[in-house]
Design an enzyme around this catalytic site. Sequence first.
Site, PDB file in Angstrom:
ATOM      1  N   GLY A   1     -31.999   6.667   0.003  1.00 18.48           N
ATOM      2  CA  GLY A   1     -33.437   6.811   0.223  1.00 18.48           C
ATOM      3  C   GLY A   1     -33.765   7.582   1.485  1.00 18.48           C
TER       4      GLY A   1
ATOM      5  CG  HIS B   1     -35.801   0.014   5.767  1.00 14.97           C
ATOM      6  ND1 HIS B   1     -35.392  -1.250   5.409  1.00 14.97           N
ATOM      7  CD2 HIS B   1     -34.669   0.671   6.154  1.00 14.97           C
ATOM      8  CE1 HIS B   1     -34.081  -1.350   5.570  1.00 14.97           C
ATOM      9  NE2 HIS B   1     -33.618  -0.192   6.021  1.00 14.97           N
ATOM     10  CD  GLU B   2     -34.732   4.450   6.584  1.00 13.78           C
ATOM     11  OE1 GLU B   2     -33.917   4.233   7.500  1.00 13.78           O
ATOM     12  OE2 GLU B   2     -34.535   4.076   5.407  1.00 13.78           O
TER      13      GLU B   2
ATOM     14  CD  GLU C   1     -29.442  -1.007   6.836  1.00 14.54           C
ATOM     15  OE1 GLU C   1     -30.616  -1.221   6.472  1.00 14.54           O
ATOM     16  OE2 GLU C   1     -29.089   0.066   7.391  1.00 14.54           O
TER      17      GLU C   1
ATOM     18  CG  MET D   1     -29.583   8.435   8.278  1.00  9.51           C
ATOM     19  SD  MET D   1     -28.718   6.845   8.119  1.00  9.51           S
ATOM     20  CE  MET D   1     -28.405   6.486   9.825  1.00  9.51           C
ATOM     21  CD  GLU D   2     -30.680   3.562  10.044  1.00  8.62           C
ATOM     22  OE1 GLU D   2     -30.864   3.974   8.883  1.00  8.62           O
ATOM     23  OE2 GLU D   2     -29.817   2.718  10.326  1.00  8.62           O
ATOM     24  CG  ASN D   3     -30.368  10.435  11.227  1.00  2.51           C
ATOM     25  OD1 ASN D   3     -29.284   9.927  11.038  1.00  2.51           O
ATOM     26  ND2 ASN D   3     -31.030  11.098  10.291  1.00  2.51           N
TER      27      ASN D   3
ATOM     28  CG  HIS E   1     -33.079   0.837  10.542  1.00  2.00           C
ATOM     29  ND1 HIS E   1     -32.325  -0.307  10.645  1.00  2.00           N
ATOM     30  CD2 HIS E   1     -32.931   1.266   9.256  1.00  2.00           C
ATOM     31  CE1 HIS E   1     -31.756  -0.559   9.465  1.00  2.00           C
ATOM     32  NE2 HIS E   1     -32.108   0.370   8.607  1.00  2.00           N
TER      33      HIS E   1
END
Length: 869
Positions: A263, A299-300, A322, A265-267, A303
Amino acid sequence: MTSQHGNAKYLKDYQPPHFFIDTLTLDVDLQPTQTTVYARSEVRSNGANPANDLVLDGIDLTLKEVKVDGHTFTNYDINDEQLLLRDVPQHFVLEITTACSPQTNSSLEGLYLSDGAYCTQCEAEGFRKITYFLDRPDVMAEYEVTIKADKAQFPYLLSNGNKIASGDLADGRHFATWHDPFKKPSYLFALVAGDFDVLRDSYTTVSGREVALELYVDKGNLSKAPHAMASLKRAMQWDEQRFNLEYDLDVYMIVAVDFFNMGAMENKGLNVFNSKCVLANEETSTDRDFHLIESIVGHEYFHNWTGNRVTCRDWFQLSLKEGLTVFRDQEFSSDLGSRALNRIDAVKVMRTHQFAEDAGPMAHPIRPEKVLEMNNFYTVTVYDKGAEVIRMLHTLLGEQGFQKGMQCYIERHDGQAVTCDDFISAMSDANGFDASQFKRWYSQSGTPQVHVQEQFDAQQQQYVLTLSQHHSPTADQPSKDNLLIPVAIELLDSQGKALSLNAHGVADNVLQLHQSEQQFVFDNITERPVAVLFEDFSAPVKVQFEQSLNDQLHIVRHASSDFSRWDAQQSALSGCILDELGRGEKAQLDEAVLATLSDLLNAALAGQEHDLALVAELLQLPSFDTLSAHFEQVPVDAITAVTEAFAQQIAEHLQVLLSEVVTQLSDDKQQSQQSVAKRALLATCMGYLARVDTQLEFIETQAHQGSMTLSLAAIKALILAQHPRSSAMLDEFAARWQHDTLVMDKWFNLQALRKGSDSFANLTRLYQHPHFSWRNPNRVRALIGAFAMSNPTQFHAKDGQGYALLGDALVKLNDINPQNASRLITPLLAWRRFDSTRQQLMKEQLERLKVLPKLSKDLFEKVDKALSE
Ligand code: B3K
Ligand code: ZN
């Protein structure tokens, strides 16, 4: 484990790194097949755990040069996965130059090209495809990154943190340098280069800092960006209000790319998103899309604190970030929308996918103990059961206690890489809560069963609940311990009123089951109450309770929790299906259930049901997967025959009322919660009406001109009813939307649901469709994933055609994209749970994969487990 696939890693073997890397300067010169990466790092020995040799991870890299403290270094060994530098100093500057080939990287891990834009995906272990490094989350460094690329083709050069320099170079190239002031593990590194349209906005944090928000999308997609931007701002505000957590950098960027394995990515400061999880507008997106985007953007973003500022010590701790972040995104969605509907969604995931994982060869605790390929452990167990475990903690501690624990956790561990035990310690220290038994949820796999018995003594005016817990062995763990299970309850009287339980010594309506069997006694109860147990799914367990159909329907009508109303309805319907299983197509749905459904629709029509989306859920039969969870051996044909029969009976019995609903409710195509709910009900009604060929004009009109939600629902209704008009509707839909890739995925999805003997040929024909691509995970999932996961009758076709279709696809994907292949294989892993003919056919596909000459680690781990005893 064969050496071809490397060695499995065990949690118990964790060792702190021998060296730390404090700073990393990267210089990335982007070229399609020859990208040069120069990496300069300051390396320091871990005094507590020193060593002479430094072992760096690296895959698919060409090593050009190594320097130690400025001098060329040749005392090294190199293999496919590691670079071993011998006898290095205890503190030194390391310079490594390597090359890689983004263009040929179809794994979508490391640095790759997505439709002409460079992007990266490093979690879990993708950074090692960019440079040699200590690619593990407990090595945290401060990054400075310079990107160089052709200026005309790649006007935007992005990385984590703040841009500190940029300018032109020779030959039409340019550069940008980024600095991220926060130390981070390599999995949070990101780099993007491309040509985009940009939606810009800003957010002022609670302490008054201004943050620039930037959303990068493919040219021409700007009209699909505002919803994600608005979602981001809502998430930022919600995290300040509910968790007291504020954003920390001056800029927050999101980039949408078409080729992406999951889906998003939380970089740090630079999220990369699957375009499907960002782009939406009113014409092309369903209500679900809008909802999903809001929750994933949230969500991201969440994080940033739970994952980035406080990160994982090692990958066995994945649920630390997570499970907690899923819990946070669920709460975000529930605070902003309908709590009951969100809960229903989450519980469906648990009952369909997570319980199945527990029952299969990949069973693992939320903190796994043995891993071969880490990407295989981004599972519903780690994520969704992980969130349920956090939720139980929330139930036990209450919101205030939970927030106290969170504050302690963040204060103690900001900037560190920590473990699930550290999290639990913070929670228990902040609350004086003894978590010793609760902690077993982290190490124990499997779905607990709770058996319930009730007794009512009219003379003593006493009601007694006897609860016991049972734990069957799982593939990974033969023996189990008792867990602490919170059981939220409500007792209803015959009028449907809730009895006050505080008087009976039950704090906050939550019983704590911690022994193998316990009795809970309620005094001064004058009539036999109806018990609502595991209110709001207060624990991820299966419940065995011989509650009468009447009691269940009483709950449907009266429970104060809307979730529990739905839950009781599901139990009632499942009970009816299981009772009639032996009768196949002749199965009869109980009159009392049909009457409840009529009452429900009448109430909805009279405006007496406050949430039409809930009504829609209450009208639906449990899914094939939910029903399968009741069996050790899944009776495929009986389940489908009985559910089909029941669906038909509901359609016939409620025809008039359903028809009235569709004539009364009109869709204003707005995004308000009420309009969304209305559409949910209309969609459900169409599903039944198509079966009895009623309101066909309405259904076709929706298919042609309805909102995306209803257009798809209408066509799906026709497909599932095997209506002769479905083909024409599908063709018309494709003609209308062929310019839009994301919408065409929805069309692939519908195609995958077709039944009948030509459905297989239809699917394989679609592999040639101009929109289909084996290299794009969205396309593959839309067609093959949907077929294998959502079309049980065809997938489980008795002649094995469905299994072979998936097997063929997996052979192909094993070479192209192992992660994608490994996600798709899930339904085959459950082979032992089917009849012997099907077992044999499914097993053949697994055996065929097992002997592939270049079987990826990802598939090997699963196939091997599935086939071994
Ligand atoms: N952390 C990423 C998932 C990475 C998956 C790697 N195979 C997205 C998320 O959970 O937010
Ligand atoms: Zn996550």
